[in-house]
Structures are given as C-alpha cells and as structure tokens.
Scaffold this active site. Structure first.
Site, short mmCIF file in Angstrom:
data_model
loop_
_atom_site.label_atom_id
_atom_site.label_comp_id
_atom_site.label_asym_id
_atom_site.label_seq_id
_atom_site.Cartn_x
_atom_site.Cartn_y
_atom_site.Cartn_z
N GLU A 128 6.13 -10.94 13.67
CA GLU A 128 5.91 -11.73 14.74
C GLU A 128 5.80 -12.43 14.66
O GLU A 128 5.65 -14.23 15.70
CB GLU A 128 4.85 -11.24 15.23
CG GLU A 128 3.47 -10.86 13.98
CD GLU A 128 3.28 -9.42 13.30
OE1 GLU A 128 2.24 -9.36 12.76
OE2 GLU A 128 4.41 -9.17 13.82
N ARG A 140 0.35 -1.38 -0.08
CA ARG A 140 -0.09 -0.08 0.20
C ARG A 140 1.04 1.12 -0.31
O ARG A 140 0.58 2.27 -0.29
CB ARG A 140 -0.59 -0.23 1.08
CG ARG A 140 -1.82 -1.42 0.85
CD ARG A 140 -2.73 -1.44 1.78
NE ARG A 140 -2.17 -1.73 3.26
CZ ARG A 140 -1.58 -3.27 3.73
NH1 ARG A 140 -2.71 -4.35 2.78
NH2 ARG A 140 -1.31 -4.28 4.69
#
Length: 176
Positions: A96, A59
């Site tokens: 993560e 994006r």
C-alpha cells in the site's frame, strides 16, 4: 471456552495512525492458544500429501516450523530481499506504500512437490501472491494456503482465490 481470536490483541494506531494492528505474539506466548492455532491450522490437511511447508517472513516462520514438525515434512522460508545466502529467485510485489521483493533459494523446492503456504495474516494478499509465484516458478504445486487472521475488507482472500488457491483462515477481523 476461548477461541484463537480471543488470544489475539489489537494495538491501535500501529505502525501508523488509523491501523488496528492484530498482534499474534500474545497467541504465540500462550501454550494453549499456540497449540490450538497449530492444531486448527493442521486439521484441514489430515491425510493429505504435503511435501513441504513454506512460511512467509516473519511470523509465518513460527507457524510454518511448528506445522512442518507436526507433518514431519521440510520447512522452507520465503524472505525479504537480501536475507537469504546463496542463489535465490526474486518476486517483486506492491504494498500500500510502495514495493517490496520476496526471495526463495533456487533449490528449495523440486518440481512436483506439494506445498502448504503459511502466514499469520492475510490482508491485501500481496506477500502471499508473491510467495505463491516463487513456488510455482520452481515447479511446486500449492496444496493450500493457511492463515490465522483474514482482514476481509482488504481483499486478499479474493486475490488468492482468483489465482486458483484454496484459502483457510482461523478467524477474521473487520477493518484494516
């Protein structure tokens, strides 16, 4: 009067259970919302010398292209590993749930060029930090970093500020 934050929808449990996904496609699809976001992202850099805008996949390409156009400067994409043709340099970083690699063409930035780094969301700061390291390895000078959304609880802003970066955001959302 609507703010940029009002145009962003939240999708619960996407892409995993417990995640509150902040979806900027609703912002991008609204002409007033999109213009407002680009104008607000540009505002801090009025009168500042910027040579290129770097957008982080994916994006950040949409935002970076629009901002580069408004500034009349070049646009450079930083992409996930294996997406750019030609000679590249790479930077691994931790997510993560594992590790990822970002790449930039090895001739995309010249030493001393002043760079604005753009993306939609600042979470842990891993992607942005990897992009910054790539730009700095090519000799680019980071003027600032700019994001639509910050998720303060995830600490990305501190990561970038600890790297000496200026961080601009349009809005914040609590939670992950």
């Amino acid at each position: 009067m609507k703010t940029v934050k009002d145009y962003i929808r939240t999708i619960v449990d996407f892409p995993h259970e417990g995640i509150m996904f902040r979806d900027v496609t609703t912002l991008f699809s609204d002409p007033r919302g999109f213009r407002m976001a680009i104008d607000q992202m540009l505002h801090p850099y009025a009168g500042m010398q910027i040579d290129k805008v770097v957008g982080l996949e994916a994006r950040g390409f949409i935002l970076g292209g629009a901002i580069a156009h408004q500034l009349t400067v070049g646009f450079v994409p930083i992409r996930k590993k294996g997406k750019l043709p030609g000679a590249v340099i790479s930077e691994a970083y931790t997510l993560e749930y594992g590790e990822a690699v970002m790449e930039i063409h090895d001739d995309a930035i010249k030493a001393g060029e002043r760079i604005l780094v753009v993306d939609d969301l600042l979470a842990t700061g891993g992607t942005a930090a990897a992009g910054i390291k790539l730009i700095e390895r090519l000799g680019g000078e980071i003027v600032s970093t700019s994001f639509i959304i910050d998720l303060p609880e995830l600490g990305g802003r501190k990561v970038l500020e600890d790297m000496g970066m200026d961080v601009q955001v349009l809005c914040e959302f609590e939670g992950a």
